[in-house]
Design a protein around this motif. Structure first.
Motif, PDB file in Angstrom:
ATOM      1  N   MET A   1      -5.846  -0.067 -31.511  1.00 31.52           N
ATOM      2  CA  MET A   1      -5.452  -0.200 -32.914  1.00 31.52           C
ATOM      3  C   MET A   1      -4.782   1.086 -33.404  1.00 31.52           C
ATOM      4  O   MET A   1      -3.809   1.048 -34.151  1.00 31.52           O
TER       5      MET A   1
ATOM      6  N   SER B   1     -13.836  -6.829 -29.577  1.00 30.13           N
ATOM      7  CA  SER B   1     -13.170  -7.462 -30.723  1.00 30.13           C
ATOM      8  C   SER B   1     -12.860  -6.420 -31.799  1.00 30.13           C
ATOM      9  O   SER B   1     -13.417  -5.323 -31.806  1.00 30.13           O
ATOM     10  N   GLU B   2     -11.987  -6.790 -32.728  1.00 33.48           N
ATOM     11  CA  GLU B   2     -11.657  -5.872 -33.823  1.00 33.48           C
ATOM     12  C   GLU B   2     -12.872  -5.606 -34.701  1.00 33.48           C
ATOM     13  O   GLU B   2     -13.033  -4.510 -35.228  1.00 33.48           O
TER      14      GLU B   2
ATOM     15  N   ALA C   1      -5.089  -4.275 -25.665  1.00 40.46           N
ATOM     16  CA  ALA C   1      -5.511  -5.438 -26.452  1.00 40.46           C
ATOM     17  C   ALA C   1      -5.561  -6.692 -25.580  1.00 40.46           C
ATOM     18  O   ALA C   1      -6.527  -7.460 -25.644  1.00 40.46           O
TER      19      ALA C   1
ATOM     20  N   ARG D   1     -10.724  -0.871 -27.999  1.00 37.70           N
ATOM     21  CA  ARG D   1     -10.016  -1.660 -29.015  1.00 37.70           C
ATOM     22  C   ARG D   1      -9.622  -0.762 -30.186  1.00 37.70           C
ATOM     23  O   ARG D   1      -8.518  -0.867 -30.707  1.00 37.70           O
TER      24      ARG D   1
ATOM     25  N   VAL E   1     -12.941   3.162 -35.384  1.00 34.89           N
ATOM     26  CA  VAL E   1     -11.548   3.447 -35.720  1.00 34.89           C
ATOM     27  C   VAL E   1     -11.445   4.882 -36.226  1.00 34.89           C
ATOM     28  O   VAL E   1     -12.200   5.306 -37.103  1.00 34.89           O
TER      29      VAL E   1
END
Length: 183
Positions: A148, A65-66, A53, A144, A73
């Motif tokens: 996560m 970025s998220e 991160a 990313r 994801v």
């Protein structure tokens, strides 16, 4: 050295197997029918997520970025069986600016500098065996998403003691901040 290389992997996830307090953490990378599973410590998974991160915030704030990671994801469980190819001793995370991707490496032994400082009387598990390594190259958004997943894989553990931060066993624990009294 016998590296397992995934550039890029179809899937790269971290996860845990087992009940809280007895979980084993794994990192899996796969491409087609080929899959590599390595085992890690919980703290290694936490630091891997944090390091990724921070690296992405610095090197690729928009691409990593998220919001950009949301489509990537992966909340599916780890693929079984959970036999690890090796146990991770050393991790590294780097940004390859020539291709604008993150490179994650996991190794089954310490660096040569660390080996110099080891006790010559101890028979280390890697003595006489070929070195093992895993190298995974990820685009920023996928990196990313992986970071996560590292964070979410830690969430299912035991609650922490509000005084010392150590994990609480079902029967409590002897808290060093409470001068050894059971809470």
């Amino acid at each position: 050295m016998s590296p397992f290389v995934y550039d890029p992997p179809e899937r790269c996830v971290a996860g845990a197997v087992g009940p809280p307090g007895q979980r084993t953490f794994f990192l899996q990378a796969s491409e087609g029918s080929r899959r590599t599973t390595v085992s890690l410590e919980k703290e290694q998974v936490r630091l891997l997520g944090v390091s990724l991160a921070e690296l992405l915030d610095e090197a690729a704030p928009e691409e990593g970025s998220e919001e950009a990671a949301a489509p990537f994801v992966d909340n599916a469980p780890l693929d079984s069986p959970f036999d690890d190819d090796f146990r991770v001793q050393r991790l590294s995370v780097a940004w390859d600016g020539t291709v604008d991707k993150v490179v994650l490496e996991a190794h089954d032994r310490p660096t040569a500098e660390d080996i110099v400082d080891l006790d010559p009387e101890v028979d280390y598990p890697w003595t006489g065996l070929p070195a093992q390594s895993l190298r995974v190259v990820l685009a920023p958004a996928k990196a990313r998403a992986f970071a996560m997943r590292c964070t979410s894989s830690l969430a299912g553990g035991r609650p922490s003691c509000p005084f010392c931060g150590q994990p609480l066993d079902p029967g409590g624990h002897i808290c060093p901040r409470a001068n050894g009294y059971r809470r």
